[in-house]
Design a protein around this motif. Sequence first.
Motif, PDB file in Angstrom:
ATOM      1  N   SER A 152       0.846  -1.190   0.000  1.00  0.00           N
ATOM      2  CA  SER A 152       0.000   0.000   0.000  1.00  0.00           C
ATOM      3  C   SER A 152       0.886   1.247   0.000  1.00  0.00           C
ATOM      4  O   SER A 152       1.889   1.294   0.723  1.00  0.00           O
ATOM      5  CB  SER A 152      -0.905   0.024   1.238  1.00  0.00           C
ATOM      6  OG  SER A 152      -1.820  -1.045   1.203  1.00  0.00           O
ATOM      7  N   ASP A 175      -7.155  -2.464  -8.805  1.00  0.00           N
ATOM      8  CA  ASP A 175      -6.097  -2.800  -7.849  1.00  0.00           C
ATOM      9  C   ASP A 175      -5.491  -1.539  -7.232  1.00  0.00           C
ATOM     10  O   ASP A 175      -5.514  -1.357  -6.004  1.00  0.00           O
ATOM     11  CB  ASP A 175      -5.013  -3.628  -8.539  1.00  0.00           C
ATOM     12  CG  ASP A 175      -3.820  -3.894  -7.636  1.00  0.00           C
ATOM     13  OD1 ASP A 175      -4.026  -4.113  -6.422  1.00  0.00           O
ATOM     14  OD2 ASP A 175      -2.676  -3.863  -8.126  1.00  0.00           O
ATOM     15  N   SER A 177      -6.454   1.508  -7.163  1.00  0.00           N
ATOM     16  CA  SER A 177      -7.388   2.390  -6.458  1.00  0.00           C
ATOM     17  C   SER A 177      -7.550   1.976  -4.995  1.00  0.00           C
ATOM     18  O   SER A 177      -7.892   2.801  -4.142  1.00  0.00           O
ATOM     19  CB  SER A 177      -8.752   2.391  -7.149  1.00  0.00           C
ATOM     20  OG  SER A 177      -9.306   1.086  -7.163  1.00  0.00           O
ATOM     21  N   LYS A 178      -7.260   0.701  -4.695  1.00  0.00           N
ATOM     22  CA  LYS A 178      -7.337   0.233  -3.309  1.00  0.00           C
ATOM     23  C   LYS A 178      -6.010   0.422  -2.567  1.00  0.00           C
ATOM     24  O   LYS A 178      -5.998   0.598  -1.348  1.00  0.00           O
ATOM     25  CB  LYS A 178      -7.727  -1.255  -3.292  1.00  0.00           C
ATOM     26  CG  LYS A 178      -9.108  -1.542  -3.823  1.00  0.00           C
ATOM     27  CD  LYS A 178      -9.371  -3.041  -3.851  1.00  0.00           C
ATOM     28  CE  LYS A 178     -10.738  -3.348  -4.441  1.00  0.00           C
ATOM     29  NZ  LYS A 178     -10.973  -4.819  -4.560  1.00  0.00           N
ATOM     30  N   ARG A 179      -4.899   0.356  -3.312  1.00  0.00           N
ATOM     31  CA  ARG A 179      -3.585   0.396  -2.660  1.00  0.00           C
ATOM     32  C   ARG A 179      -2.936   1.783  -2.664  1.00  0.00           C
ATOM     33  O   ARG A 179      -1.907   1.983  -2.018  1.00  0.00           O
ATOM     34  CB  ARG A 179      -2.635  -0.605  -3.325  1.00  0.00           C
ATOM     35  CG  ARG A 179      -3.030  -2.051  -3.094  1.00  0.00           C
ATOM     36  CD  ARG A 179      -1.930  -3.021  -3.492  1.00  0.00           C
ATOM     37  NE  ARG A 179      -1.697  -3.064  -4.927  1.00  0.00           N
ATOM     38  CZ  ARG A 179      -0.542  -2.789  -5.506  1.00  0.00           C
ATOM     39  NH1 ARG A 179       0.506  -2.420  -4.778  1.00  0.00           N
ATOM     40  NH2 ARG A 179      -0.409  -2.870  -6.822  1.00  0.00           N
TER      41      ARG A 179
END
Length: 334
Positions: A152, A175, A177-179
Motif C-alpha cells: 500500500s 487494484d 485504487s485500493k492500494r
Amino acid sequence: MVSDMCCHGDALVQRVCQLYEQISNLESLKPSQDVNTLFTQLVLTCMPPNPIDVSKLCRSVQDIRSNLIRLCGEAEGLLESHFSTILGSYENPLHHFDIFPYYSNYLKLSKLEHSILTQHFPHVPSKIAFVGSGPLPLTSIVLASKHLTTTSFHNYDIDPLANSKALGLVASDPDLSKRMVFHTTDIMDVTSDLKEYEVVFLAALVGMDRSAKVKIIEHLAENMNPGAILMLRSAHGARAFLYPVIDPCDDLIGFEVLSVFHPTDEVINSVVIARRSSYAPAGIHSSPLDQKSGFNVGSVKLPNKCCSEVEAFIPLNHGNNMIEELVFDQEQLS
C-alpha cells in the motif's frame, strides 16, 4: 570580487547562468515551446559527469543556483499538472503514461530505487509513504504496479488539487485504487502515523533549500520507527543546479546512511538510502514505542561517519552508468 570573476569564468557555470537569465525572463513556466527548449538545454548542460562542487561556488552563483532550483521545481510542477490533466481525460489513464516525456526516466529511477531498497530491506514492505507525490505520482504508481504489487502506498502532498488529479489517475484501476491512498497535509503535521510505514520516500523537491530539507529529515527521524527505511533523492556534480543536495554526513542525523548512488545517465537524481537509527540525536526524544522496544534513545547525538569503503553496486540493467556508491556506518558509542 575575484572569486566572482573566477566562478563566472568557468564554462559550465557561465552557460548555466546564461540559461538562468533566459528562464527567469520567461513570462510563464507553463509548458510551451520556449519553456521546453530552455529546460531541455539546461538539463543537457548539467547532465554530463562533472567534478564541480556547488557548495564552493561564489555567493552570486549560489544565489542563482537557489533561484534556478526554485524555477525548476515550479516548471516541473506545472509540467506534471499539465500531463496529469491530459491523462485524466482518458478512460484508462494508466495505459497512456508513455505520453509523458520523462516517463522512461521514472521507469529507470523506480527500478534503480527498488534494486537499492531490496538490497538493504529484503522483505516486501506492507506500507510505504511517499512525501511530495504531486499531481503525477509516477514513482508510487510504477513501484506499485511493477515492483511492489502487494504494498500500500500513502502519498502525501499539501496541494489538494494535486491530490485530486493524482487520485483520478488510479480511480479506474481496481487494484491501484485500493492500494494508493492520498493525504492532503503538510508532512510536518504528521507524527504518530509515520510509525506505520516501513519505508518513507522523500521527493527531491520537498524542502527547496538545505535548511528546510534538514528540518523535514529531523521531523522524520523523530517520528519514524527505529529500523524503518528513508529513501531520498539528491543531486551530484552539475546536476546540483537542478535539484537540492543532501549531504549524507551532515544532513541525516538520526539515520544510519546505508549507501549513496550517483547515476551518470539520463536519470538525474542521486539516490540515498538510510535506516532510522536505534539511537536518536540530541533534540529527538524517544517515543513510547521506542522505550517499550528497549531502544536507548536519549539525547545522544550520533553523527554519520563516512567510511572509506567503496562497494561496487551495479543495479540490474543499469550498466556502468554510475560514479560511486559510498557505504556509511555510524560511529559506535564509546
